[in-house]
Design a protein around this motif. Structure first.
Motif, PDB file in Angstrom:
ATOM      1  N   PHE A   3       0.843  -1.201   0.000  1.00 30.61           N
ATOM      2  CA  PHE A   3       0.000   0.000   0.000  1.00 30.61           C
ATOM      3  C   PHE A   3       0.882   1.256   0.000  1.00 30.61           C
ATOM      4  N   TRP A  54      -1.916  -2.779  -8.683  1.00 29.28           N
ATOM      5  CA  TRP A  54      -2.880  -1.746  -8.279  1.00 29.28           C
ATOM      6  C   TRP A  54      -2.707  -0.492  -9.134  1.00 29.28           C
ATOM      7  N   LEU A  55      -1.445  -0.163  -9.387  1.00 30.08           N
ATOM      8  CA  LEU A  55      -1.172   1.050 -10.170  1.00 30.08           C
ATOM      9  C   LEU A  55      -1.708   0.906 -11.591  1.00 30.08           C
ATOM     10  N   THR A  67      10.113   2.774 -15.157  1.00 32.79           N
ATOM     11  CA  THR A  67      10.094   4.087 -15.800  1.00 32.79           C
ATOM     12  C   THR A  67      11.457   4.284 -16.463  1.00 32.79           C
ATOM     13  N   LYS A  84       5.948   8.894  -7.680  1.00 34.22           N
ATOM     14  CA  LYS A  84       7.202   8.875  -8.436  1.00 34.22           C
ATOM     15  C   LYS A  84       6.924   8.855  -9.948  1.00 34.22           C
ATOM     16  N   VAL A  85       5.981   8.007 -10.351  1.00 40.08           N
ATOM     17  CA  VAL A  85       5.633   7.927 -11.780  1.00 40.08           C
ATOM     18  C   VAL A  85       5.071   9.268 -12.244  1.00 40.08           C
ATOM     19  N   LEU A  86       4.209   9.855 -11.413  1.00 45.56           N
ATOM     20  CA  LEU A  86       3.612  11.151 -11.773  1.00 45.56           C
ATOM     21  C   LEU A  86       4.700  12.209 -11.941  1.00 45.56           C
ATOM     22  N   GLU A 136      10.530  -1.862 -10.381  1.00 42.90           N
ATOM     23  CA  GLU A 136      10.021  -2.378  -9.108  1.00 42.90           C
ATOM     24  C   GLU A 136       9.009  -3.484  -9.403  1.00 42.90           C
ATOM     25  N   LEU A 164       4.991   4.826  -5.503  1.00 36.07           N
ATOM     26  CA  LEU A 164       5.110   4.609  -6.957  1.00 36.07           C
ATOM     27  C   LEU A 164       4.256   5.601  -7.738  1.00 36.07           C
ATOM     28  N   SER A 165       3.023   5.820  -7.261  1.00 37.75           N
ATOM     29  CA  SER A 165       2.114   6.744  -7.956  1.00 37.75           C
ATOM     30  C   SER A 165       2.750   8.128  -8.044  1.00 37.75           C
ATOM     31  N   ILE A 212       7.822  11.790 -12.763  1.00 31.49           N
ATOM     32  CA  ILE A 212       8.641  11.554 -13.964  1.00 31.49           C
ATOM     33  C   ILE A 212       7.854  11.896 -15.232  1.00 31.49           C
ATOM     34  N   VAL A 213       6.597  11.475 -15.246  1.00 28.10           N
ATOM     35  CA  VAL A 213       5.803  11.641 -16.459  1.00 28.10           C
ATOM     36  C   VAL A 213       5.321  13.078 -16.623  1.00 28.10           C
ATOM     37  N   ASN A 246      13.944  13.582 -24.719  1.00 28.43           N
ATOM     38  CA  ASN A 246      13.808  14.483 -23.570  1.00 28.43           C
ATOM     39  C   ASN A 246      12.415  14.288 -22.980  1.00 28.43           C
ATOM     40  N   MET A 247      12.073  13.045 -22.781  1.00 24.56           N
ATOM     41  CA  MET A 247      10.722  12.716 -22.315  1.00 24.56           C
ATOM     42  C   MET A 247      10.817  11.412 -21.510  1.00 24.56           C
ATOM     43  N   ARG A 271       4.009   1.299  -0.936  1.00 27.40           N
ATOM     44  CA  ARG A 271       4.748   1.316  -2.206  1.00 27.40           C
ATOM     45  C   ARG A 271       3.866   1.906  -3.319  1.00 27.40           C
ATOM     46  N   PHE A 272       2.568   1.621  -3.234  1.00 29.31           N
ATOM     47  CA  PHE A 272       1.625   2.127  -4.236  1.00 29.31           C
ATOM     48  C   PHE A 272       1.593   3.667  -4.219  1.00 29.31           C
ATOM     49  N   GLY A 305       7.529  17.118 -17.247  1.00 22.76           N
ATOM     50  CA  GLY A 305       7.846  17.947 -18.408  1.00 22.76           C
ATOM     51  C   GLY A 305       8.640  17.209 -19.455  1.00 22.76           C
ATOM     52  N   HIS A 306       8.650  17.808 -20.621  1.00 27.60           N
ATOM     53  CA  HIS A 306       9.382  17.259 -21.754  1.00 27.60           C
ATOM     54  C   HIS A 306       9.766  18.436 -22.625  1.00 27.60           C
ATOM     55  N   ALA A 331       1.823  -3.706  -5.675  1.00 26.54           N
ATOM     56  CA  ALA A 331       1.513  -2.286  -5.907  1.00 26.54           C
ATOM     57  C   ALA A 331       1.488  -1.969  -7.402  1.00 26.54           C
TER      58      ALA A 331
END
Lengths: 50, 485
Positions: free
Chosen positions: A20, B461-462, B429, A29-31, B454, A26-27, A33-34, B407-408, A22-23, A37-38, B458
């Motif tokens: 939980f 769930w993600l 990622t 961290k992914v947000l 990872e 992760l959410s 990175i994504v 760059n993305m 980690r979720f 910006g680019h 989780a």
């Protein structure tokens, strides 16, 4: 030598309480990175050569 | 008043149309042309293919949504491009052919001020002899109908295994230059998980077959990633997972022919081999759609627009792998000959692969094509839409929004088994998608930390959360635009 997933690692991977948190991690961290910006690559490198 | 025509209503086309409609006033027309009547969230096809999600949960009809939001829709496929118009029509246009029941076969000219080609790939099954979904015990998960069909076959095989039949399962790529290894990777882990859930795992041999040189290449030349407190190669991570799941692997394999329960392939040693199976899911090669383009005198100008896929602002000069640069990759996805045409997502022609090109001893090219699916599709579509919006609002060409795959960042949340408590996912990622060896020379072209892996519950769930979030966003429900691409 291929690594193996140990029993302890497997416990951590499948434990709902640990996962939980980690979720959440992760959410975010992914947000980051994504949605972080680019952009282009050409101008940055032109500048770096100046 | 401007008219923007979007060809395709997949992830890329739908994202572009949604943002255009939200940010442009109603005096400007947004029109989507797509042969598909439904929007489908393709990443969840994996779960349809193992019977854990009904296909109706991953799609919704486009037309009612578009009517409600003021987006035009024609269920048709594009046939030809006329970026200069012709003797009779001064404005640029495309010809389309309707596929819906009422107007089937009718052709029409659709004029535009801006054109977004988001037609994605053609699933080029015919490039591999005998590779036809649903025949020769071979299936696909590339569309929801293919995935549903795959599940019916897998389900029958599971029943046979419960009766004591031993089975061989083969999953991977069905062509020497196929891409989308990630989807096959997800599917093989989900199939393995379902066999365990059905208590027939010991009845099956599961084999991964791929055009990758190493496991974990994924069409991105592999990656060095953070894994917990370790730094490891994606190769090592995938080897660890396959070892854990007792999955065998065949690498550097260019599958060229399928017969009933047999896949013939050539490996990098130049040897021709055959692997047998009772159920296979093989990803086909992707290709352009073979569109033709004409100038105003009706002369063929296809090579100004297409190089298989659509030509954009990439550097297509042929050069050896050692001289490839991250700057070769496009930033605005604008066609250099016709500045009002753009091609985000899979529709643009990549300058070259990302993985190192390799040839067998017979000279056959065996390596993955570059992936552009999912997140990059959405991001590039949004930046194309933003540039068009700026150009319309300011009255002059604006290309302020840029997004090179060099760059993305991108996230691949790979399902490794469905289940709220027993499921698993592999979250990877990568930043950037195309390695930048000048910027990150010591970490294989990528930034560690932002490139990580990872494994665990989780991740499942993600992936499930993303499924619901992206369908919510695609339905353009309140505040949909706050969810990033």
């Amino acid at each position: 030598m291929i690594q193996r997933i140990s029993t302890y690692q497997r416990f951590k991977m499948m434990n709902p309480i640990i996962q939980f948190f980690r979720f959440i991690y992760l959410s975010l961290k992914v947000l980051t990175i994504v949605a972080g910006g680019h952009g282009g690559t050409r101008k940055v490198h032109q500048d770096s050569h100046k | 008043m401007s008219k923007i025509v979007v060809l395709g209503a997949g992830i890329s086309g739908h994202v572009a149309a949604s943002h255009l409609r939200r940010k442009l006033s109603k005096e400007h027309e947004v029109l989507v042309v797509s042969p598909n009547s439904n929007y489908q969230w393709i990443p969840s096809n994996i779960w349809v293919g193992v019977g854990r999600m009904p296909y109706k949960k991953i799609l919704f009809p486009l037309e009612p949504l578009y009517i409600r939001k003021g987006i035009g829709f024609k269920q048709a496929m594009v046939k030809t491009f006329h970026p200069e118009g012709d003797e009779k029509e001064a404005r640029p246009y495309v010809t389309i052919e309707y596929v819906d029941a009422n107007k089937k076969g009718q052709q029409e000219k659709v004029t535009y001020n801006y054109l977004i080609n988001a037609t994605g790939p053609k699933l080029n099954f015919e490039a591999t002899e005998g590779l036809v979904p649903g025949t020769n015990k071979t299936y696909s998960v590339c569309t929801y109908t293919h995935a549903d069909h795959a599940w019916q076959a897998l389900s029958a095989l599971i029943n046979d295994m419960k009766q004591g039949k031993k089975a061989k399962i083969l999953i991977g790529t069905g062509h020497a230059k196929a891409t989308c290894q990630g989807a096959a990777f997800e599917y093989i882990l989900n199939v393995e998980h379902e066999l365990r859930r059905n208590k027939v795992r010991d009845m099956a041999d599961i084999t991964w077959i791929s055009n990758e040189f190493e496991l974990g290449d994924f069409g991105m030349d592999g990656m060095l990633l953070s894994y917990g407190s370790l730094t490891m190669k994606s190769k090592e991570m995938v080897e660890m997972i396959f070892e854990d799941r007792d999955i065998k692997w065949i690498l550097g394999a260019g599958v060229h022919k399928i017969e009933d329960g047999m896949a013939h392939y050539e490996n990098l040693e130049g040897e021709t081999k055959t692997v047998t199976y009772d159920f296979a899911m093989l990803i086909p090669s992707f290709s352009g759609h073979g569109f033709k383009a004409f100038n105003k005198h009706h002369e063929d100008i296809t090579d100004k627009l297409f190089k298989g896929f659509m030509i954009v602002d990439a550097n297509y000069t042929p050069k050896p792998y050692e001289e490839w640069s991250v700057q070769d990759w496009p930033e605005t996805y604008q066609n250099p000959s016709y500045k009002n045409i753009f091609a985000p997502g899979i529709a643009f022609a990549p300058p070259h692969s990302i993985s190192k090109p390799r040839k067998s001893k017979n000279g056959t090219e065996i390596f993955p094509s570059p992936p552009r699916t999912g997140m990059p599709s959405g991001i590039t579509a949004k930046l194309v839409a933003d540039n068009i919006i700026d150009s319309i609002k300011t009255g002059r060409e604006s290309l302020a929004h840029k997004g090179s795959m060099g760059n993305m960042g991108a996230a691949c949340i790979a399902s490794a088994g469905f289940g709220l408590t027993q499921g698993s996912g592999i979250s990877i990622t990568t930043y950037p998608i195309v390695p930048d060896y000048n910027k990150y020379p010591k970490t294989q072209g990528r930034q560690l930390g932002k490139t990580f892996g990872e494994i665990g519950l989780a991740g499942h769930w993600l992936k499930l959360a993303l499924h619901y979030a992206f369908i919510y966003k695609a339905k353009m429900n309140p505040f949909w635009w706050l969810i990033p691409e």
